[in-house]
Design a protein around this motif. Structure first.
Motif, short mmCIF file in Angstrom:
data_model
loop_
_atom_site.label_atom_id
_atom_site.label_comp_id
_atom_site.label_asym_id
_atom_site.label_seq_id
_atom_site.Cartn_x
_atom_site.Cartn_y
_atom_site.Cartn_z
N GLN A 11 0.83 -1.20 0.00
CA GLN A 11 0.00 0.00 0.00
C GLN A 11 0.86 1.26 0.00
OE1 GLN A 11 -2.43 -0.71 3.47
NE2 GLN A 11 -4.02 -1.75 2.29
N ARG A 33 -6.19 7.21 -3.86
CA ARG A 33 -6.87 5.93 -3.62
C ARG A 33 -7.31 5.29 -4.94
NH1 ARG A 33 -12.75 5.45 -1.30
NH2 ARG A 33 -12.92 3.20 -1.33
N ASP A 34 -7.92 6.09 -5.82
CA ASP A 34 -8.37 5.56 -7.12
C ASP A 34 -7.20 5.10 -7.98
OD1 ASP A 34 -10.97 6.11 -6.33
OD2 ASP A 34 -11.19 7.88 -7.62
N CYS A 36 -4.26 4.03 -6.88
CA CYS A 36 -3.76 2.78 -6.29
C CYS A 36 -4.66 1.61 -6.67
CB CYS A 36 -3.66 2.90 -4.77
SG CYS A 36 -2.34 4.00 -4.22
N ALA A 37 -5.98 1.83 -6.70
CA ALA A 37 -6.92 0.78 -7.08
C ALA A 37 -6.67 0.33 -8.51
CB ALA A 37 -8.36 1.25 -6.91
N SER A 38 -6.26 1.28 -9.38
CA SER A 38 -5.96 0.91 -10.77
C SER A 38 -4.71 0.03 -10.86
CB SER A 38 -5.81 2.15 -11.65
OG SER A 38 -4.57 2.80 -11.42
N GLU A 42 -6.35 -1.91 -3.55
CA GLU A 42 -7.52 -1.16 -3.08
C GLU A 42 -7.43 -0.92 -1.59
OE1 GLU A 42 -11.27 -2.53 -4.50
OE2 GLU A 42 -10.46 -2.97 -6.48
N SER A 44 -9.50 1.34 1.84
CA SER A 44 -10.61 2.16 2.34
C SER A 44 -10.10 3.59 2.55
CB SER A 44 -11.13 1.60 3.66
OG SER A 44 -10.14 1.76 4.68
#
Length: 98
Positions: A11, A33-34, A36-38, A42, A44
């Motif tokens: 992370q 956050r978005d 990193c999700a890509s 993911e 919170s």
């Protein structure tokens, strides 16, 4: 190494990599956050905020509050971690060729 330690390392590395890719080397926590999700990492809202504060404590990013958002900016030492020039325990090291 425990699963939570591995997760934290990934992370934190993802956050630094995301900030490194941003124009001006900074963004709000939601954009980070978005991004990193890509990358497949993911988190919170609580997790991203906690990780940003941890990275700030290590001197890798600066964090300020603006309304309901945290604004994070990559510092030179954080860029050195992304580039593999500096190692910080608790952050995944880049693999060869990254």
């Amino acid at each position: 190494m425990s699963l939570i330690e591995i997760k934290n390392e990934h992370q934190r590395r993802s956050i630094l990599t995301a900030l490194s890719a941003m124009v001006g080397f900074g963004a709000n926590h939601s954009m980070v956050r978005d991004t990193c999700a890509s990358f497949g990492v993911e988190m919170s809202n609580d997790t991203i905020k906690n990780q940003l504060y941890w990275l700030e404590e290590q001197g890798l990013v600066s964090v300020k509050t603006q309304g309901n958002y945290l604004i994070a900016e990559l510092k030179a030492r954080g860029q050195d971690v992304v580039d593999g020039l500096t190692f910080v325990p608790g952050i995944k090291r880049p693999s060869a060729g990254e």
